[in-house]
Design an enzyme around this catalytic site. Structure first.
Site, PDB file in Angstrom:
ATOM      1  N   GLY A 209       0.820  -1.209   0.000  1.00 28.22           N
ATOM      2  CA  GLY A 209       0.000   0.000   0.000  1.00 28.22           C
ATOM      3  C   GLY A 209       0.851   1.255   0.000  1.00 28.22           C
ATOM      4  O   GLY A 209       2.065   1.187  -0.189  1.00 28.22           O
ATOM      5  N   ASN A 210       0.206   2.382   0.182  1.00 29.63           N
ATOM      6  CA  ASN A 210       0.936   3.649   0.242  1.00 29.63           C
ATOM      7  C   ASN A 210       0.297   4.563   1.280  1.00 29.63           C
ATOM      8  O   ASN A 210      -0.719   4.218   1.872  1.00 29.63           O
ATOM      9  CB  ASN A 210       0.998   4.293  -1.143  1.00 29.63           C
ATOM     10  CG  ASN A 210      -0.379   4.577  -1.695  1.00 29.63           C
ATOM     11  OD1 ASN A 210      -1.118   5.400  -1.166  1.00 29.63           O
ATOM     12  ND2 ASN A 210      -0.745   3.857  -2.764  1.00 29.63           N
TER      13      ASN A 210
END
Ligand code: CTP
Length: 408
Positions: A209-210
């Protein structure tokens, strides 16, 4: 209506005062400015620091504080909306009589803004003819009464008298404001906004993810709804709740986002790709958990590139359809940021690119932003900084051709 509302939340002395925190929080998350006016009784039930932290403003209680700035009328004069939650039987009686011996009474009398009250008291007090007459008086003067609901009260008793849920109160108050407003300037415009960070599944419990919080995309959707647009919000992972009034589509991964945005774009006038889409995804998605037993001291993940959704939307846009991309860059320096932005705009082929700087302490998860909108060809269409909601309005102005072109 553009811009956020100045909402006065009046809190009076009943046990339901603790639920006023939820009322304040909903207004703040929807992008409105909240001033809390609490009676002394209210502060026996809920702490001032809580109210100040949630409203992000000092709490006003005392009539004889801030006299030099004429606070007893200034708060009411500046209000677009007054919501009193909970409103006790005593407060309702005082409002009906027009008493002004405390700050809340003064604030209400000094204001021409719509007033919403959410009564909370025991059933007998609510049903007492005195209270009912006071409520009728307030209604006849245009005050909106939300609730009370029926249910479990503070003691063993239950019945009508319970304060309505915070979300119901806020929705009723905002719907009232919508009814008071001119149709928004984006009425009839269909806007698709993607927001949040994608999560690329690795195995049943893990993902890549980010750090995107989704706040800017959610602010864009919220501002567009407020301005009357028909909005589809395609949400990857969000740290904030989606706004009311959108058609919400969940799209956790880049592949799901691509499918959802391609479906929605067909009938959209404007597509805004605010989502932080992962450039890569794990080449294989494991059906069972990846374990240390299987991999030992080192684990190599093989990633494959995701399709560029923005570029393909831009390549297949209908005539007149506006495609907007975002670019969060770590490049230092304004000129360099613009250079990188212009190159990305040309590469993606979209109509506008919203460029901002990000870093370990910049951009993500904050409530403020600082952006430049580049138009096709590389001209600056708008530069703006401020709350993400204010920035959203500037972006919408730019991409709908409403912004005055900044001097160069
Ligand atoms: N974007 C997209 N599909 C991808 C990656 C990004 O549609 N697979 C969109 C984002 O939603 C954003 C814009 O493209 O609107 C720019 O994202 P960014 O990650 O900065 O673009 P990249 O092409 O990945 O550029 P870089 O190589 O600098 O990461």
């Amino acid at each position: 209506m553009t811009g956020s509302l100045n909402v006065v939340v009046g809190i009076t002395g009943g046990i339901a005062a603790y639920k006023a925190v939820g009322v304040i929080r909903s207004f703040v998350l929807a992008g409105h400015h909240v001033q809390v006016v609490a009676t002394a009784g209210a502060l026996r039930f809920v702490g001032r620091p809580t109210l100040e932290a949630i409203s992000r403003n000092p709490v006003h209680t005392e009539l004889y504080e801030g006299v030099a700035e004429v606070r007893h009328v200034a708060i009411g004069q500046a209000a677009d909306l007054i919501v009193i939650a909970p409103a006790t039987a005593n407060t309702i009686a005082r409002l009906a009589t027009g008493l002004a011996d405390d700050l809340l009474g003064n604030t209400v009398l000094a204001s021409t803004a719509p007033v919403v009250i959410a009564p909370a008291m025991h059933t007998e007090m609510w049903q007492n003819p005195a209270t009912q007459a006071n409520v009728a008086t307030l209604r006849s003067r245009g005050v909106t009464v939300v609730g009370p609901a029926s249910g479990q009260l503070t003691g063993a008793d239950s019945g009508p008298g319970r304060m309505e849920e915070p979300e119901t109160i806020v929705q009723a108050a905002l719907a009232l404001m919508d009814g008071n407003q001119e149709p928004g300037d984006l009425a009839g415009t269909r806007i698709v906004v993607t927001a949040g960070g994608t999560r690329e599944p690795l195995d049943p419990v893990r993902f890549l993810g980010n750090r995107s919080s989704g706040k800017q995309g959610v602010a864009l959707a919220s501002a567009a709804v407020r301005r009357g647009a028909t909005v589809t919000l395609i949400a990857s992972h969000l740290d904030v709740p989606p706004p009311d009034g959108v058609t919400l589509v969940h799209a956790p991964s880049a592949a799901e986002l691509q499918q959802a945005v391609t479906d929605a774009a067909g009938s959209a006038d404007i597509v805004i790709m605010a989502a932080a889409v992962s450039d890569y995804r794990p080449a294989e998605r494991q059906d069972a958990k990846i374990t240390k037993q299987d991999h030992g001291a080192e684990l190599t993940l093989r990633l494959v590139q995701n399709p560029d959704i923005l570029a393909s939307l831009a390549a297949s846009a209908r005539p007149g359809q506006v495609i907007v991309g975002f670019a969060a860059e770590t490049t230092p320096g304004h000129d360099e940021l613009l250079r990188v932005g212009r190159a990305k705009l040309a590469r993606k082929g979209c109509d506008y690119l919203v460029v901002n700087r990000v870093g370990w302490n910049e951009g993500f998860a904050l409530d403020t932003n600082s952006i430049v909108v580049l138009a096709r060809g590389g001209d600056v269409a708008v530069e703006a900084s401020g709350s993400k909601l204010d920035v959203a309005d500037h972006i919408l102005d730019a991409v709908t051709g409403r912004a005055s072109v900044p001097a160069r």
